[in-house]
Write a protein that holds these residues in place. Structure first.
Motif, mmCIF file in Angstrom:
data_model
loop_
_atom_site.group_PDB
_atom_site.id
_atom_site.type_symbol
_atom_site.label_atom_id
_atom_site.label_comp_id
_atom_site.label_asym_id
_atom_site.label_seq_id
_atom_site.Cartn_x
_atom_site.Cartn_y
_atom_site.Cartn_z
ATOM 1 N N PRO A 1 0.818 -1.230 0.000
ATOM 2 C CA PRO A 1 0.000 0.000 0.000
ATOM 3 C C PRO A 1 0.847 1.272 0.000
ATOM 4 C CG PRO A 1 -0.869 -1.589 1.578
ATOM 5 C CD PRO A 1 0.431 -2.161 1.083
ATOM 6 N N GLU A 2 1.991 1.264 0.671
ATOM 7 C CA GLU A 2 2.823 2.472 0.739
ATOM 8 C C GLU A 2 3.309 2.882 -0.652
ATOM 9 O OE1 GLU A 2 3.466 -0.234 2.888
ATOM 10 O OE2 GLU A 2 2.151 0.784 4.325
ATOM 11 N N ILE A 3 3.783 1.893 -1.391
ATOM 12 C CA ILE A 3 4.349 2.246 -2.700
ATOM 13 C C ILE A 3 3.234 2.615 -3.683
ATOM 14 C CG2 ILE A 3 4.547 -0.046 -3.776
ATOM 15 C CD1 ILE A 3 7.506 1.091 -4.447
ATOM 16 N N LYS B 1 0.418 6.983 -6.610
ATOM 17 C CA LYS B 1 -0.826 7.750 -6.725
ATOM 18 C C LYS B 1 -0.604 9.245 -6.523
ATOM 19 C CE LYS B 1 -5.623 7.392 -5.247
ATOM 20 N NZ LYS B 1 -6.517 6.807 -4.230
ATOM 21 N N LYS B 2 0.396 9.578 -5.705
ATOM 22 C CA LYS B 2 0.742 10.980 -5.484
ATOM 23 C C LYS B 2 0.965 11.703 -6.815
ATOM 24 C CE LYS B 2 4.344 12.396 -3.027
ATOM 25 N NZ LYS B 2 5.598 12.094 -2.274
ATOM 26 N N GLU C 1 -4.781 8.802 -9.799
ATOM 27 C CA GLU C 1 -5.571 7.573 -9.668
ATOM 28 C C GLU C 1 -4.635 6.390 -9.879
ATOM 29 O OE1 GLU C 1 -8.196 7.479 -13.076
ATOM 30 O OE2 GLU C 1 -6.401 7.318 -14.336
ATOM 31 N N LEU C 2 -5.112 5.210 -9.494
ATOM 32 C CA LEU C 2 -4.306 4.009 -9.743
ATOM 33 C C LEU C 2 -4.915 3.222 -10.889
ATOM 34 C CD1 LEU C 2 -3.351 2.591 -6.217
ATOM 35 C CD2 LEU C 2 -1.858 3.732 -7.882
ATOM 36 N N HIS C 3 -4.083 2.808 -11.820
ATOM 37 C CA HIS C 3 -4.565 1.980 -12.926
ATOM 38 C C HIS C 3 -5.140 0.681 -12.355
ATOM 39 C CE1 HIS C 3 -4.387 -0.386 -16.677
ATOM 40 N NE2 HIS C 3 -4.427 0.792 -17.279
ATOM 41 N N PHE C 4 -6.199 0.156 -13.025
ATOM 42 C CA PHE C 4 -6.823 -1.054 -12.459
ATOM 43 C C PHE C 4 -5.822 -2.207 -12.353
ATOM 44 C CE2 PHE C 4 -7.416 -4.196 -15.810
ATOM 45 C CZ PHE C 4 -7.315 -3.458 -16.989
ATOM 46 N N MET C 5 -4.798 -2.197 -13.192
ATOM 47 C CA MET C 5 -3.808 -3.280 -13.110
ATOM 48 C C MET C 5 -2.966 -3.180 -11.838
ATOM 49 S SD MET C 5 -2.519 -3.619 -17.045
ATOM 50 C CE MET C 5 -3.690 -3.901 -18.386
ATOM 51 N N LEU C 6 -2.915 -1.970 -11.281
ATOM 52 C CA LEU C 6 -2.254 -1.802 -9.978
ATOM 53 C C LEU C 6 -3.232 -2.132 -8.853
ATOM 54 C CD1 LEU C 6 -0.251 1.510 -10.569
ATOM 55 C CD2 LEU C 6 0.706 -0.792 -10.283
ATOM 56 N N ARG C 7 -4.466 -1.609 -8.989
ATOM 57 C CA ARG C 7 -5.474 -1.875 -7.944
ATOM 58 C C ARG C 7 -5.678 -3.375 -7.765
ATOM 59 N NH1 ARG C 7 -8.669 1.955 -11.009
ATOM 60 N NH2 ARG C 7 -10.205 0.318 -11.443
ATOM 61 N N LYS D 1 -3.582 -5.768 -8.503
ATOM 62 C CA LYS D 1 -2.315 -6.496 -8.343
ATOM 63 C C LYS D 1 -2.007 -7.423 -9.529
ATOM 64 C CE LYS D 1 -1.016 -5.667 -3.799
ATOM 65 N NZ LYS D 1 -2.096 -4.951 -3.129
ATOM 66 N N ILE D 2 -2.433 -6.994 -10.722
ATOM 67 C CA ILE D 2 -1.977 -7.682 -11.936
ATOM 68 C C ILE D 2 -0.505 -7.324 -12.109
ATOM 69 C CG2 ILE D 2 -2.251 -7.769 -14.451
ATOM 70 C CD1 ILE D 2 -5.308 -7.165 -13.814
ATOM 71 N N PHE D 3 -0.171 -6.044 -11.961
ATOM 72 C CA PHE D 3 1.216 -5.676 -11.651
ATOM 73 C C PHE D 3 1.348 -5.811 -10.146
ATOM 74 C CE2 PHE D 3 1.255 -4.137 -15.915
ATOM 75 C CZ PHE D 3 2.574 -4.308 -16.296
ATOM 76 N N PHE D 4 2.220 -6.672 -9.711
ATOM 77 C CA PHE D 4 2.196 -7.062 -8.292
ATOM 78 C C PHE D 4 3.562 -6.968 -7.604
ATOM 79 C CE2 PHE D 4 4.202 -11.338 -8.058
ATOM 80 C CZ PHE D 4 4.491 -11.503 -9.407
ATOM 81 N N ALA D 5 4.641 -6.844 -8.381
ATOM 82 C CA ALA D 5 5.971 -6.864 -7.760
ATOM 83 C C ALA D 5 6.876 -5.878 -8.477
ATOM 84 C CB ALA D 5 6.555 -8.271 -7.833
#
Lengths: 372, 372
Positions: free
Chosen positions: A30-32, A37-38, A42-48, A50-54
Motif C-alpha cells: 500500500p505504501e508504494i 498515486k501521489k 488515480e491508480l490503474h486497475f492493473m495496480l489496484r 495487483k496484476i502488476f504485483f511486484a
C-alpha cells in the motif's frame, strides 16, 4: 518451479508470491501504491488488482522522479507470431505510465531472438511478424513524439556495440544458470541477453547523462533484467527499475498459456467477431456447473473461470461492475452463457476499435521507428 | 601444440608442417603453384618461398575461376594497437591477388574483438586504433573502387543479422573446443566468431548470387574459418577457400612473436628511422658469432638470424640477392653489422614510402569505407 523466458511453466495464482520470493522481488504494498498515486492521482486497475504485483527499485525510481530526475520507459516484443490479449497487458500499462509521467518510451523489437531460439523460424518470418506486431503497438495509441521503436537487426549499428559493453561482463556460467542453457545452446542465443540489456542505457548514452530506466514486464522476463541490473552499474549506468505483471491465463484454463501456435488457446488482435465468439463459447474454460439447475443452486467459481479472469485482467476496468459479476456468478444468478456473452461483447468492442486503429497504424508507423 | 587466435604459441619453422597436418590443411605443392601461375604469369615471392604454404580448397577456387566464376578476397584486422611488419604480410599478398585476379576485396575491422578479449582495452581505444590501422591498409595501395572496409560496430546493421544466421548453427561446445573457451568466457567473445564469418558470404547476399570467397590469413586465424566452413553450406553458401601464411618472427628470435605492447619485439609502421636503427641494432636476434674473428672463420646462422629472416619474409624480394646474402652470411664474409645495416636500409626505405602514403591515406580513407 523454474521460470525463465525460454522455459514455459504452468503458473497458478498462488505461485506468484513464491516466484517473487525466489527472484528476490519486492511486492507492491500500500505504501508504494500511495507513492505512485501521489503523481498519477488515480491508480490503474492493473495496480489496484495487483496484476502488476511486484517490483525492483520502484521506490528509488519515484524518489529520483520527485527530485526532478525523470525516467524513461522500456518494454518490448520478440516478433514470432500474432499478438494476443496477454501481450497487450504490459503495453497498455506502459501507455498509462507514459501519459501520467510524461515519459519517453523505448520499445524494442528483438527480431533475432525467436529466430535464434526456435529451430523452424526463419528471419523472413520474424521480419514479417515485426511489421505486424509493430502495428498492434502503434494501434494502442502511444505518443509518436515520445515513443521510439528499436528493431534489433535494423538498429544493430546502434545496439551491437553497446551490447558488447554488457557482454564483456557476462560469463557463460551466468547465462547458463539464469536461462538454463547447455553446451548445445547456440552462440547467438547465448549472446542475446546483451542485446536486450541495451535499451536500459541507450537513452543515457544518446543524451550523454545518466537517466533512470523503468521496465514494465511479464515476470517471465525478469531473468534478462537480473543480468542487466548486475552489469549496468559496472559500466556506469543506473540499474533499471522493474515492475512485474502476472501472465493472463490461456483460454483452456488458469495455469495455461496463450500461444501463437494454438489458436484455441488465445484471442488474437486480428480475430473476427465470429472467431472470438466461437473461441470463447467453445474453448474458454468455465467455472460454472454442468447444468443450469445445479449452477443456479450451487453457483460458479470465478477463480477458475477464464471468462471471468479475462474481465479481471483486461476487459472490465470498472471495479464495481466486476465485483457485481463476481458475486452474481458465484451465487449462480449469472450463468456461464451470460458471462461469456458479456465477455464476447467486451472483446469484440475492444477489437473493433483496435483493428480500426491497426489499419491506420500502417500510415503512421514510420514516425515510431527510431531515426539515428 | 594448440594454436588458436587467442592463445599465443611459440612456433618454429618445423612446426608449420605439423600444424598443417593437425588442422587438416593441404600444402601448396608444385602443381597448385603452377595452376596459380597460369593466371598470374609470375609467382609472388611469398608463394615461391612458401611463406604462404598451405590452403583449403584452393584447387576448387581456381577451377571455379577458370569456369568464369570469379572470387572475391576477404581479410581483416582486429584493431588493438600499432601495425607491425608481420601484419602487412597477408595484406601485401592480398594486394597482389587483387591485381592479378582483378578481385574485389572485403576488409573487416572487427573493432569489438580485442575489446571483448582483453580486459583492459576500451572501445574508445579500439576506435582510435581502427582509424590508425585503416590508414596502414589504405597506404598499401589497394584499389579504392574494389576495396570495401567493414567496421563491425559501425556496419553492425549489415553484419549482426547475418551473424545470427551463422550463430544459430554454432554451439557453445563447438567454440569451446575450437578456441579453448571456458565457462568463465564472456558471452561477447563466445558470439564473436559469427561476426568474423559474415564477410565470407556478405557479397553473395548483396549481389544475390553465390560468389566464391578467398581468404589469405595467418595460420592462427584458421580456427575461425573452420567454423565458417562448417556452417556456410548449411545456410546456402560456398565454403570459403583459404591460403595460410607463416607468422613473421619477432625481433627477439625465431619462435617469438611481434607484439604491439612490446616495442622491442617489432618494427611498427610509424617508427622513425632512428627507432628502426636502434631496434634492429639492439634487439634483432643475431645468428652471428660473438667476435668478428670467429664469424669470419666459422660463419653465421641465417636460419636463426632475425635480420636475415626479415629479408626472407618481407624486405628482400629478389631471390638471387637473398641467396647471395644467405651464403655470404653463412660463410662469414658478411658480418652481422653489415646484414643489419642492409636490413635497416631496406626497412627505412619501405617505411619512408609507407609513411608518406599513410599521410595521404587520411584524405582518401572515406572512399574505402563501405556505404550501404
Amino acid at each position: 518451479m523454474d521460470l525463465t523466458p525460454y522455459r514455459a511453466e504452468k503458473i497458478k495464482e498462488s505461485d506468484y508470491g513464491i516466484l517473487a520470493k525466489k527472484f528476490g522481488l519486492s511486492l507492491l504494498n500500500p505504501e508504494i501504491l500511495e507513492k505512485i498515486k501521489k503523481h498519477t492521482k488515480e491508480l490503474h486497475f492493473m495496480l489496484r488488482r495487483k496484476i502488476f504485483f511486484a517490483h525492483r527499485d520502484l521506490e528509488w525510481l519515484l524518489d529520483e522522479y520527485e527530485k526532478g530526475n525523470k525516467f524513461f520507459l522500456y518494454t518490448g516484443r520478440a516478433p514470432s507470431g500474432k499478438i494476443h490479449i496477454g501481450h497487450l497487458v504490459p503495453w497498455i500499462f506502459c501507455k498509462w505510465l507514459q501519459e501520467k509521467f510524461d515519459a519517453e518510451l523505448w520499445f524494442q523489437f528483438p527480431d533475432e531472438e525467436k529466430f535464434l531460439f526456435r529451430k523452424e523460424l526463419s528471419l523472413n518470418e520474424t521480419e514479417k511478424w515485426t511489421y505486424e506486431n509493430m502495428l498492434d503497438v502503434v494501434a494502442l495509441g502511444f505518443n509518436p513524439k515520445k515513443t521510439h521503436f528499436l528493431i534489433n537487426t535494423k538498429h544493430a549499428s546502434l545496439l551491437y556495440k553497446h551490447a558488447c559493453m554488457v557482454a564483456k561482463h557476462v560469463t557463460f556460467s551466468t547465462v547458463r544458470a539464469t536461462f538454463g542453457f547447455t553446451n548445445d545452446s547456440n552462440i547467438g542465443s547465448i549472446f542475446y541477453t546483451a542485446m536486450q540489456a541495451v535499451p536500459c542505457f541507450l537513452p543515457s548514452i544518446l543524451q550523454k547523462k545518466n537517466i533512470p530506466c523503468f521496465v514494465p514486464l511479464g515476470i517471465d522476463q525478469d531473468p534478462h533484467f537480473r543480468i542487466a541490473r548486475d552489469v549496468l552499474p559496472k559500466i556506469g549506468f543506473y540499474k533499471p527499475a522493474l515492475i512485474h505483471c502476472k501472465l493472463v491465463p490461456g483460454l483452456k484454463g488458469v495455469g495455461t498459456k496463450m500461444s501463437a501456435s494454438d489458436p484455441t488457446s488465445a484471442i488474437y488482435t486480428t480475430d473476427t467477431p465470429e472467431e472470438v465468439r466461437e473461441k470463447i463459447m467453445k474453448h474458454a474454460f468455465s467455472g460454472g456447473k454442468e447444468t443450469i439447475e445445479k449452477h443456479r443452486k450451487l453457483g460458479g467459481n470465478p477463480e477458475i473461470d477464464v471468462s471471468y479472469q479475462w474481465l479481471y485482467y483486461f476487459f472490465e476496468t470498472d471495479d464495481r461492475k466486476l465485483e457485481e459479476i463476481y458475486f452474481s456468478y458465484k451465487k449462480g444468478t449469472m450463468l456461464t452463457k451470460e458471462l461469456k456473452e458479456y465477455l464476447i461483447e467486451k472483446i469484440n468492442s475492444f477489437l473493433k476499435k483496435h483493428q480500426r486503429a491497426r489499419e491506420k497504424a500502417k500510415k503512421i508507423l514510420d514516425k515510431f521507428i527510431f531515426k539515428e
